[in-house]
Design an enzyme around this catalytic site. Structure first.
Site, short mmCIF file in Angstrom:
data_model
loop_
_atom_site.label_atom_id
_atom_site.label_comp_id
_atom_site.label_asym_id
_atom_site.label_seq_id
_atom_site.Cartn_x
_atom_site.Cartn_y
_atom_site.Cartn_z
N HIS A 123 0.82 -1.21 0.00
CA HIS A 123 0.00 0.00 0.00
C HIS A 123 0.84 1.25 0.00
O HIS A 123 0.51 2.24 -0.61
CB HIS A 123 -0.89 0.02 1.24
CG HIS A 123 -1.94 -1.02 1.19
ND1 HIS A 123 -2.63 -1.28 0.04
CD2 HIS A 123 -2.40 -1.86 2.11
CE1 HIS A 123 -3.48 -2.25 0.28
NE2 HIS A 123 -3.36 -2.63 1.53
N ASP A 179 13.75 -13.09 -19.77
CA ASP A 179 13.98 -14.54 -19.78
C ASP A 179 15.00 -14.95 -20.82
O ASP A 179 15.84 -15.81 -20.57
CB ASP A 179 12.66 -15.27 -20.03
CG ASP A 179 11.84 -15.37 -18.76
OD1 ASP A 179 12.42 -15.78 -17.73
OD2 ASP A 179 10.66 -14.99 -18.76
N CYS A 193 9.45 -6.50 -25.12
CA CYS A 193 8.76 -6.09 -23.91
C CYS A 193 9.58 -6.42 -22.66
O CYS A 193 9.13 -6.21 -21.55
CB CYS A 193 7.37 -6.69 -23.84
SG CYS A 193 7.39 -8.48 -23.91
N GLU A 218 11.38 -15.67 -25.94
CA GLU A 218 12.11 -15.55 -24.68
C GLU A 218 12.83 -16.84 -24.31
O GLU A 218 13.48 -16.93 -23.28
CB GLU A 218 11.18 -15.09 -23.55
CG GLU A 218 9.92 -15.89 -23.39
CD GLU A 218 8.98 -15.33 -22.32
OE1 GLU A 218 9.42 -14.47 -21.52
OE2 GLU A 218 7.82 -15.76 -22.27
C1 PEP Z 1 10.50 -11.19 -20.32
O1 PEP Z 1 10.81 -12.34 -20.01
O2 PEP Z 1 11.30 -10.37 -20.83
C2 PEP Z 1 9.12 -10.69 -20.07
C3 PEP Z 1 8.73 -9.52 -20.52
O3 PEP Z 1 8.32 -11.48 -19.35
P1 PEP Z 1 8.35 -11.60 -17.74
O4 PEP Z 1 9.34 -10.57 -17.24
O5 PEP Z 1 6.96 -11.34 -17.30
O6 PEP Z 1 8.80 -12.99 -17.55
MG MG Z 2 9.27 -13.77 -19.53
#
Ligand code: PEP
Ligand code: MG
Length: 586
Positions: A198, A462, A509, A438
């Site tokens: 929080h 990953d 991402c 990944e």
């Molecule tokens: C990643 O592996 O780069 C990814 C965006 O997924 P997460 O961090 O949720 O495993």
């Molecule tokens: Mg990942």
């Protein structure tokens, strides 16, 4: 209140940055005394009086919480007050309080003891939970219990402070955070807490800098001692030297100025000086972040980590619950695109039914789990499809390591479409489907994957750990976890090239997409989409808008020839220092 003299030497503590900003000022150590509870027997003729006392304490607690709720509503808006509504509901739980009244009558014990014991049972169960979210919510239950006990003991809550200060505490409940903010709070620093605590969520909403997870600060800090709190990096310095204070004052001034300049970028596209346009989106875990994202001017959501819907739940959320959440995202962002990643559970992420595995990161994770649970997977796919009716939703599959998994997942997607069609429920029949790259094997077959989907999104978090065989969460080997390792850079080039040759767009991402040191390199490698943590979006946009695509390509070609991470980093750092001296790089 602790009154020992301040430290003679500066003490640097490192925690988790929870709300951005820099605070410099005196410490106020906020001690929440654990209530001292005596177990006392009462006489039969005292029962009614004791029950009356308890009723009054509950009524008083109710009144206090209502006041907090009203104050929070005014200050933060209606959507931020769910925590307090939940606490009020707990206080109105007839089953719980009937049990408490019944025990006082039958066991002839004082209300303090019975309240402490009975609510303590809930608290203990929640605290023992494996997932962070439920443990955080245990604090809410404890807070309600302590509020009743304090009122039973007729003590007042601390809510007024003299002057402005940085609040230091073991942990802050939601109500503490809000009530204390009625004073001039410069910052919050707590021993406990993670990013979903929080203190973290509310301090961001209150725009007060905060660092959580400092482990020992409530013992180390002294009242009135000077402190520097850096909510950007998570560093807290107790009894800072004049030099440290000056350094942080300068950092604060440059951030203020920088942030003011960045706001001008909000409505401008992520486009290079020679008009090469890329997509700049954000990664999202919680709906509470949406407001902030809209302010930042993102092109869309490039990764919605849907598994966060499971946090704190014993069972998977129903299709309806999921649909409501996905629809909220799609509607809030409309007409911008929202990419929903199907549940990526397992590995380091919570799951109610967790298998005991020696190597969870190499185990039952992501798409593997969902393909083993086709009924639940179908529900999620139906929910995503239903939210796609206005055509601004895409979906992607995590942890893909071979083609067969994509085909099986797509088959289930077809089945979900077929069901919806039969039921006359609208959805986007041409919904775009992507996979995350990944796992190294997926990177190797990027061209084959690209033939079966509409886009690829590289998950570097990953991918790097699997490619370099370095656990992403292990401090001992953290220096080997290298974003700029030549093997990683060359691998990225390969994925981007192969994907684009097959005519699909390639995004990223993983955290690397939001690292300012990587932006020009990634741009030059041909990345089409960057999905970044919301905080980093303005800086990344500024870099993209400040460079030519042709120049970025040249830099990428040069970097691809380098043989060590040190060489690559040194090159990118010196280039960034020259081109963007005001952008802080790690
Ligand atoms: C990643 O592996 O780069 C990814 C965006 O997924 P997460 O961090 O949720 O495993
Ligand atoms: Mg990942």
């Amino acid at each position: 209140m602790k009154t020992e003299s301040p430290h003679n030497e500066e003490t640097v503590l490192k925690g988790i940055p929870a709300s951005p900003g820099i605070a410099i000022g005196p410490v106020f150590v906020f001690l929440r005394h654990a209530p001292v509870i005596e177990e006392r027997s009462i006489l039969t003729e005292e029962v009614e009086r004791e029950l009356g006392r308890l009723e009054q304490a509950i009524a008083r607690s109710h009144k206090e919480l209502r006041k907090i709720l009203e104050f929070a509503e005014k200050k933060l808006g209606e959507d931020k007050v769910k925590i307090f509504e939940a606490q009020l509901m707990f206080l109105e739980d007839a089953v719980l309080f009937d049990a408490i009244y019944a025990r006082i009558r039958s066991e002839l014990k004082n209300p303090e003891f019975v309240v402490h014991d009975e609510i303590g049972k809930y608290h203990r169960i929640m605290l023992a939970s494996k997932d962070e979210y439920t443990r955080e919510r245990a604090n809410d239950v404890e807070d309600v219990r302590n509020r009743i006990l304090r009122n039973l003991q007729e003590q007042r809550a601390i809510s007024r402070l003299e002057g402005s200060s940085v609040i230091v505490s073991q942990n802050l409940t939601a109500s503490d955070t809000v009530i204390l903010s009625r004073n001039e709070v410069l910052g919050y620093a707590t021993d406990l807490g993670g990013i979903t605590s929080h203190t973290a969520l509310l301090s961001r909403a209150l725009k007060i800098p905060a660092v959580v997870g400092l482990k020992t600060i409530s013992h180390t800090a002294r009242d009135a001692e000077r402190v520097v709190l850096d909510g950007y990096s998570g560093v807290v310095v107790l009894s800072p030297t004049e030099e440290t204070v000056k350094r942080y004052e300068a950092k604060r001034a440059s951030y203020h100025e920088f942030e003011a300049r960045l706001t001008g970028l909000r409505d401008l596209p992520a486009e290079t000086l020679d008009h090469h346009r890329v997509e700049l989106s954000v990664n999202v875990e919680f709906e509470q972040e949406l407001e902030f994202i809209k302010l930042q001017g993102a092109d869309g959501i490039g990764l919605y980590r849907s598994e966060y819907l499971i946090v704190g739940k014993e069972v998977f959320p129903s299709e309806e619950e999921q649909f409501n959440q996905y629809k909220l995202l799609a509607e809030t962002m409309y007409p911008k695109r929202v990419i929903i990643r199907t549940f990526d559970i397992g590995g380091d992420k919570m799951m109610a039914e967790s298998a005991k595995e020696n190597n969870p990161f190499l185990g039952w994770r992501g798409i593997r789990v969902m393909l083993d649970k086709p009924d639940l997977f179908l529900e999620q796919l139906r929910a995503i499809l239903r939210a796609s009716a206005r055509k601004n939703v895409a979906l992607m599959f995590p942890m893909i390591s071979n083609l067969k998994e994509v085909r099986r997942a797509r088959k289930l997607l077809d089945e979900a479409k077929h069901q919806l069609r039969k039921e006359g429920i609208p959805y986007d029949s041409r919904i775009k489907v992507g996979v995350m790259v990944e796992v190294p094997s997926a990177a190797v077959i990027a061209e084959d994957l690209a033939e079966e989907v509409d886009f690829l999104s590289i998950g570097t978090n990953d991918l790097i750990q699997y490619l370099l065989a370095v656990d992403r969460g292990n401090d001992v080997v953290s220096s080997l976890y290298q974003e700029f390792n030549p093997a990683v850079v060359r691998f990225l080039r390969r994925i981007i090239d192969r994907g684009k040759k097959k005519g699909v767009w390639v995004g990223m991402c993983g955290e690397m997409a939001g690292d300012p040191l990587a932006t020009i390199l990634l741009l030059g490698l041909g990345l089409d989409e960057f999905s970044v943590v919301p905080n980093m979006l303005p800086e990344i946009k500024k870099i993209i808008r400040g460079v030519k695509y042709s120049e970025a390509q040249k830099i990428a070609r040069h970097v691809l020839k380098m043989k060590t991470e040190d060489e690559i980093k040194a090159h990118l750092k010196s280039m960034m220092k020259k081109k963007f001296p005001d952008i802080p790089i790690g």
